[in-house]
Design an enzyme around this catalytic site. Structure first.
Site, PDB file in Angstrom:
ATOM      1  N   ASP A  18      10.283  -6.230   8.493  1.00 38.55           N
ATOM      2  CA  ASP A  18      11.226  -6.023   9.592  1.00 38.55           C
ATOM      3  C   ASP A  18      11.146  -7.124  10.641  1.00 38.55           C
ATOM      4  O   ASP A  18      11.368  -6.886  11.818  1.00 38.55           O
ATOM      5  CB  ASP A  18      11.004  -4.642  10.253  1.00 38.55           C
ATOM      6  CG  ASP A  18      10.908  -3.554   9.206  1.00 38.55           C
ATOM      7  OD1 ASP A  18      11.787  -3.509   8.340  1.00 38.55           O
ATOM      8  OD2 ASP A  18       9.938  -2.770   9.230  1.00 38.55           O
ATOM      9  N   HIS A  46      17.736  -5.409   5.331  1.00 33.26           N
ATOM     10  CA  HIS A  46      17.978  -6.668   6.042  1.00 33.26           C
ATOM     11  C   HIS A  46      19.279  -6.541   6.835  1.00 33.26           C
ATOM     12  O   HIS A  46      20.315  -6.182   6.291  1.00 33.26           O
ATOM     13  CB  HIS A  46      18.060  -7.834   5.046  1.00 33.26           C
ATOM     14  CG  HIS A  46      16.749  -8.077   4.368  1.00 33.26           C
ATOM     15  ND1 HIS A  46      16.584  -8.925   3.318  1.00 33.26           N
ATOM     16  CD2 HIS A  46      15.521  -7.578   4.622  1.00 33.26           C
ATOM     17  CE1 HIS A  46      15.316  -8.934   2.943  1.00 33.26           C
ATOM     18  NE2 HIS A  46      14.655  -8.106   3.715  1.00 33.26           N
TER      19      HIS A  46
HETATM   20  P1  IMP Z   1       7.194   1.535  -0.564  1.00 35.69           P
HETATM   21  O1  IMP Z   1       7.567   0.096  -0.642  1.00 35.69           O
HETATM   22  O2  IMP Z   1       8.386   2.434  -0.365  1.00 35.69           O
HETATM   23  O3  IMP Z   1       6.328   1.983  -1.693  1.00 35.69           O
HETATM   24  O4  IMP Z   1       6.315   1.736   0.747  1.00 35.69           O
HETATM   25  C1  IMP Z   1       5.030   1.192   0.889  1.00 35.69           C
HETATM   26  C2  IMP Z   1       4.778   0.717   2.299  1.00 35.69           C
HETATM   27  O5  IMP Z   1       5.536  -0.453   2.546  1.00 35.69           O
HETATM   28  C3  IMP Z   1       5.180   1.712   3.381  1.00 35.69           C
HETATM   29  O6  IMP Z   1       4.289   1.601   4.472  1.00 35.69           O
HETATM   30  C4  IMP Z   1       6.554   1.237   3.781  1.00 35.69           C
HETATM   31  O7  IMP Z   1       6.894   1.651   5.078  1.00 35.69           O
HETATM   32  C5  IMP Z   1       6.348  -0.264   3.690  1.00 35.69           C
HETATM   33  N1  IMP Z   1       7.576  -1.005   3.475  1.00 35.69           N
HETATM   34  C6  IMP Z   1       8.227  -1.173   2.297  1.00 35.69           C
HETATM   35  N2  IMP Z   1       9.292  -1.956   2.486  1.00 35.69           N
HETATM   36  C7  IMP Z   1       9.326  -2.297   3.776  1.00 35.69           C
HETATM   37  C8  IMP Z   1      10.196  -3.116   4.559  1.00 35.69           C
HETATM   38  O8  IMP Z   1      11.160  -3.714   4.088  1.00 35.69           O
HETATM   39  N3  IMP Z   1       9.876  -3.209   5.883  1.00 35.69           N
HETATM   40  C9  IMP Z   1       8.800  -2.601   6.411  1.00 35.69           C
HETATM   41  N4  IMP Z   1       7.962  -1.845   5.722  1.00 35.69           N
HETATM   42  C10 IMP Z   1       8.221  -1.689   4.413  1.00 35.69           C
END
Ligand code: IMP
Length: 431
Positions: A18, A46
């Site tokens: 982010d 994004h």
């Molecule tokens: P997952 O990718 O849904 O398995 O989540 C795993 C971790 O990565 C969690 O803490 C999510 O909040 C974080 N996360 C995944 N994608 C993003 C992103 O694009 N921005 C911020 N955090 C992310």
């Protein structure tokens, strides 16, 4: 032989995601021929603001927002076809056409299936105290299947309907047993899943491509390519704050395998950091400010997830973490975003080092147990007031804001070449 492609850039977040990479990719895409997503899936978000319109992409590269750009979803992405077509249809309703003329999808990309999403959600819900805080988009289970091989499905499988039917029947039957035994979930109907994915395949067919071949052709023609990193270095499954990470190599190191291109094609890494830190989901966050300062940043920065709308955890800029990521990804320059959010504070703080059990840690440690215990060492700098969103030159910023940028530049150890002071495309200072 592929000659060095010095005109290509990979954009990488250096924190926990982010960072505003969408805006930086959009900026670089203006002069590029193609934009490539290479990791993650619909867990990313994004955002690009064009005039009064705000667009959020999850799977589509942000190059779809500019006419005449090719967009590529590389093999390293895990593709949820339902999410993809939802995004395409939403953009179409707003007058932006995504067609095989501006989007190509790797036949090697893996698919997110309904049981992946169910399992992700059920595991998170039932993991008392050990939840990762995922986006529940099925990302972890889809990558797990990719590595497991026998239970995986790829985009290419959508194109062979009879084999797809047999494979989905077998895998769904097997997965139903697991979902039932571990989470007491009702079984999925494999025929329904098959019909849904068969239809997705028919729609996706014209987009499917050997994207490595396409990108190598671009290299031979000297075309300019931007590689759009999703998530960020500290969420990389190997190098991030494991296990509180996502399941792909989303640092700069993943670009070669995820985009399916050789190192000659990506030489420049453009890092992106926010002027402060945020994190969603669980995991240690040394500079977190669970107080008025954190609330001030969250409200001014609209720090709520693009994908899940979860409130983000907010804190001071962590130069120890940013330096680690910048070194790991070999960035040649760094963009700082959301500097305007910090306006109005009397003082700003920057974490310059960590203390661990009484001694200084010489470097960032991607070890959750150590990170959970470190004490940030802060340097306090003067704050600045007023709306800086109208500034268009670095010299127009209040001297304190300039001092802040110069200090974090020193600490990161890489030149800061862009500073974003507002959501608009034009709110960007180039140094
Ligand atoms: P997952 O990718 O849904 O398995 O989540 C795993 C971790 O990565 C969690 O803490 C999510 O909040 C974080 N996360 C995944 N994608 C993003 C992103 O694009 N921005 C911020 N955090 C992310």
């Amino acid at each position: 032989m592929i000659p060095l492609q010095e005109q290509n850039t990979c954009v990488i977040g250096l924190q926990w995601g982010d960072e505003g990479k969408g805006k930086i990719v959009d900026f670089l895409a203006e002069r590029a021929d193609a934009v490539v997503r290479y990791c993650g899936g619909a867990n990313a978000g994004h955002t690009v603001r064009i005039g009064s319109e705000k667009y959020s992409t999850h799977l589509l590269p942000v190059g779809v927002l500019r006419a005449g750009k090719m967009n590529v979803i590389g093999n390293g992405v895990v593709l949820d076809p339902a999410a993809l077509f939802r995004e395409i249809d939403e953009l179409a309703a707003r007058g932006i056409a995504v067609t095989p003329g501006n989007l190509r999808i790797s036949y090697k990309a893996h698919l997110v299936m309904p049981y992946h999403v169910l399992e992700d959600g059920a595991r998170e819900q039932s993991s008392e105290g050990t939840a990762i805080g995922t986006t529940r988009r099925g990302i972890g289970p889809a990558y797990a299947d990719k590595m497991m091989r026998a239970t995986a499905l790829r985009v290419a499988d959508l194109l062979h309907e009879e084999k797809l039917r047999q494979r989905i029947a077998r895998v769904v039957t097997e997965r139903n047993k697991v979902l039932r035994a571990l989470y007491d979930l009702a079984p999925l109907d494999w025929k329904q899943v098959f019909e849904q994915y068969r239809d997705f395949g028919r729609r996706m067919g014209p987009f499917v491509e050997d994207t490595t071949f396409l990108l190598l052709q671009y290299a031979r023609e000297g075309k300019r390519v931007v590689f759009e990193g999703a998530h960020a270095a500290l969420l990389d499954v190997d190098h991030g704050t494991y296990p509180y990470v996502t399941s792909s190599n989303c640092s700069g190191l993943g670009v070669y395998t995820g985009a399916g291109v050789p190192p000659q094609m990506v030489q420049n890494f453009q890092g992106v950091v926010k002027a402060y830190s945020t994190r969603v989901g669980g995991g240690p966050f040394p500079t977190e400010q669970d107080n008025n300062t954190g609330n001030y940043i969250r409200e001014r920065g609209n720090e709520y997830g693009t994908t899940t709308r979860r409130p983000r955890r907010c804190g001071w800029f962590d130069a120890v973490a940013a330096r680690y990521s910048a070194d790991l990804c070999g960035v040649s320059a760094v963009a700082v975003t959301l500097l305007d959010v910090l306006s109005g504070l009397d003082h700003v703080q920057v974490c310059t080092a960590y203390k661990y059990r009484g001694s200084h840690l010489p470097y960032f440690r991607a070890d959750m147990d150590i990170l959970a215990e470190v004490e940030p060492v802060y340097e306090t700098l003067p704050g600045w007031r007023g709306n800086i969103s109208g500034c268009r030159k670095f010299g127009e910023l209040p001297p304190e804001a300039q001092q802040y940028i110069k200090r974090i530049e020193q600490l990161i150890g890489a030149p800061i070449n862009m500073v974003s002071v507002g959501p608009e495309r034009s709110a960007m200072l180039i140094r």
